[in-house]
Write a protein that holds these residues in place. Structure first.
Motif, short mmCIF file in Angstrom:
data_model
loop_
_atom_site.label_atom_id
_atom_site.label_comp_id
_atom_site.label_asym_id
_atom_site.label_seq_id
_atom_site.Cartn_x
_atom_site.Cartn_y
_atom_site.Cartn_z
N TYR A 166 35.41 49.61 30.39
CA TYR A 166 35.89 50.00 31.72
C TYR A 166 36.21 51.50 31.80
O TYR A 166 36.38 52.04 32.89
CB TYR A 166 37.14 49.20 32.08
CG TYR A 166 36.90 47.71 32.07
CD1 TYR A 166 36.21 47.09 33.10
CD2 TYR A 166 37.36 46.92 31.02
CE1 TYR A 166 35.98 45.72 33.09
CE2 TYR A 166 37.14 45.55 30.99
CZ TYR A 166 36.44 44.96 32.03
OH TYR A 166 36.22 43.60 32.02
N GLU A 224 42.74 45.30 34.11
CA GLU A 224 43.60 45.32 35.29
C GLU A 224 43.84 46.75 35.78
O GLU A 224 43.84 47.02 36.99
CB GLU A 224 44.92 44.63 34.96
CG GLU A 224 45.87 44.49 36.13
CD GLU A 224 45.40 43.49 37.19
OE1 GLU A 224 46.22 43.12 38.04
OE2 GLU A 224 44.21 43.08 37.18
N LEU A 263 34.27 45.69 43.71
CA LEU A 263 35.63 46.02 44.10
C LEU A 263 35.55 47.02 45.24
O LEU A 263 35.10 48.14 45.07
CB LEU A 263 36.39 46.65 42.91
CG LEU A 263 36.54 45.76 41.67
CD1 LEU A 263 37.27 46.52 40.58
CD2 LEU A 263 37.29 44.48 42.01
N PHE A 303 32.62 44.88 36.09
CA PHE A 303 33.17 43.75 36.83
C PHE A 303 32.04 42.89 37.40
O PHE A 303 31.00 43.41 37.84
CB PHE A 303 34.08 44.23 37.96
CG PHE A 303 35.39 44.78 37.48
CD1 PHE A 303 36.44 43.94 37.17
CD2 PHE A 303 35.56 46.15 37.30
CE1 PHE A 303 37.64 44.44 36.71
CE2 PHE A 303 36.76 46.66 36.85
CZ PHE A 303 37.81 45.80 36.55
N ARG A 349 40.81 47.84 37.54
CA ARG A 349 40.67 47.20 38.85
C ARG A 349 41.41 47.97 39.94
O ARG A 349 40.92 48.09 41.07
CB ARG A 349 41.20 45.76 38.78
CG ARG A 349 41.06 44.97 40.07
CD ARG A 349 41.75 43.61 39.97
NE ARG A 349 43.20 43.73 39.86
CZ ARG A 349 44.02 43.92 40.88
NH1 ARG A 349 43.54 44.03 42.12
NH2 ARG A 349 45.33 44.00 40.69
N PRO A 375 42.38 45.99 44.83
CA PRO A 375 41.49 46.87 44.07
C PRO A 375 41.42 48.27 44.67
O PRO A 375 41.59 48.46 45.88
CB PRO A 375 40.13 46.17 44.17
CG PRO A 375 40.46 44.73 44.41
CD PRO A 375 41.70 44.75 45.25
N CYS A 376 41.21 49.23 43.81
CA CYS A 376 40.96 50.62 44.22
C CYS A 376 42.15 51.23 44.95
O CYS A 376 41.99 52.03 45.88
CB CYS A 376 39.72 50.70 45.09
SG CYS A 376 38.25 49.93 44.39
N HIS A 412 33.46 50.73 37.22
CA HIS A 412 33.60 49.38 37.76
C HIS A 412 32.36 48.51 37.55
O HIS A 412 32.37 47.34 37.95
CB HIS A 412 33.92 49.45 39.26
CG HIS A 412 35.29 49.96 39.55
ND1 HIS A 412 35.59 50.66 40.70
CD2 HIS A 412 36.45 49.89 38.85
CE1 HIS A 412 36.88 51.00 40.70
NE2 HIS A 412 37.41 50.54 39.59
#
Length: 265
Positions: A163, A106, A242, A238, A109, A83-84, A235
């Motif tokens: 997102y 995705e 993350l 989620f 993410r 992630p990130c 984010h």
């Protein structure tokens, strides 16, 4: 008809790429082989590049323009990155080929907080009078000629995604020079099976259109609009946090990496 005399720019506009990607030197994931024409400029900007495509041949195409990029064979819906990992994910001319429902979470993410998804489509501008005349001529033999379905309508999925709640758009102009023979060849290729008794009169009219529209010795300029979008990641959708790894960027290449032997020499 007034000939087009705008400054010629036949490659992807640098100011469009700067707007899409933002600050130089960031970690950029170029997603899909259709990013290949942009890779050399990204490399020159000093961006830290990762090249991804579902097929090794696509990755090799990307690396041919930016050999220092990190190669990764992967699908947009299953990226082998922590992630990130990236500041920007760039998609050029191919967002419509993705399964947006699977890919957008995705892509979110792997973007860092404050990062963004950058999408571009180069679209022919049919508002210019000589282009409208060309379209009309070609549609005398095929009503669907130059219909211009580029796939850009798929970007609506980005605006609908939780997102990416903030989406910006900006258009840029691109002019592609074409000679008389180039324009005639373009029309000829569009109708490879058209019988000669219909094709030859059409090509004669296309040649006359060129002569009446161009200002010799300058070439005629085919106008395009480069439509660009930036979607900023959020984010909060989620279910779990993350977090950026403690040692900064971390990328796993466990999913089908290219071997050194497959990289262009």
């Amino acid at each position: 008809m007034t000939p087009m005399t705008a400054r010629i720019q036949s490659t992807f506009p640098a100011n469009a790429l700067d707007w899409l990607v933002g600050a130089k030197g960031g970690h950029v994931l170029a997603l899909g082989r259709t990013c290949a024409p942009l890779m050399a400029t990204l490399d020159e900007r000093g961006d830290i590049l990762t090249a991804a495509d579902p097929d090794p041949s696509g990755v090799r195409r990307l690396l041919a323009h930016a050999p220092r990029a990190l190669p990764t064979v992967s699908e947009a819906s299953a990226l082998p990155f922590v992630p990130c990992a990236f500041d920007v994910v760039l998609i050029n001319q191919s967002f419509h080929t993705l399964n947006a429902g699977a890919a957008l979470p995705e892509l979110a993410r792997v973007l860092r907080p404050g990062g963004h998804l950058a999408i571009a489509y180069t679209i022919r501008d049919d508002s210019v009078p000589w282009v409208r005349r060309l379209v009309k001529l070609m549609r005398t033999v095929d009503p669907d000629a130059m219909a211009g379905d580029y796939g850009s309508a798929a970007v609506d999925h980005l605006a609908e995604s939780p997102y990416f709640p903030e989406v910006e758009r900006k258009d840029f102009r691109l002019w592609a020079p074409t000679t008389r023979d180039g324009l005639i060849d373009m029309v000829r290729r569009r109708f490879p099976r058209l019988e000669a008794e219909r094709l030859n009169p059409l090509l004669t009219e296309v040649e006359a259109l060129y002569e009446s529209s161009a200002r010799a010795p300058e070439p005629l300029l085919l106008p395009y609009r480069v439509a660009c979008w930036r979607g900023y990641v959020d984010h909060t959708e989620f279910t779990s946090a993350l977090n950026l790894p403690d040692d900064g960027l971390s990328i796993s290449l466990s999913r089908h990496p290219l071997s050194d032997a497959s990289r262009p020499g």
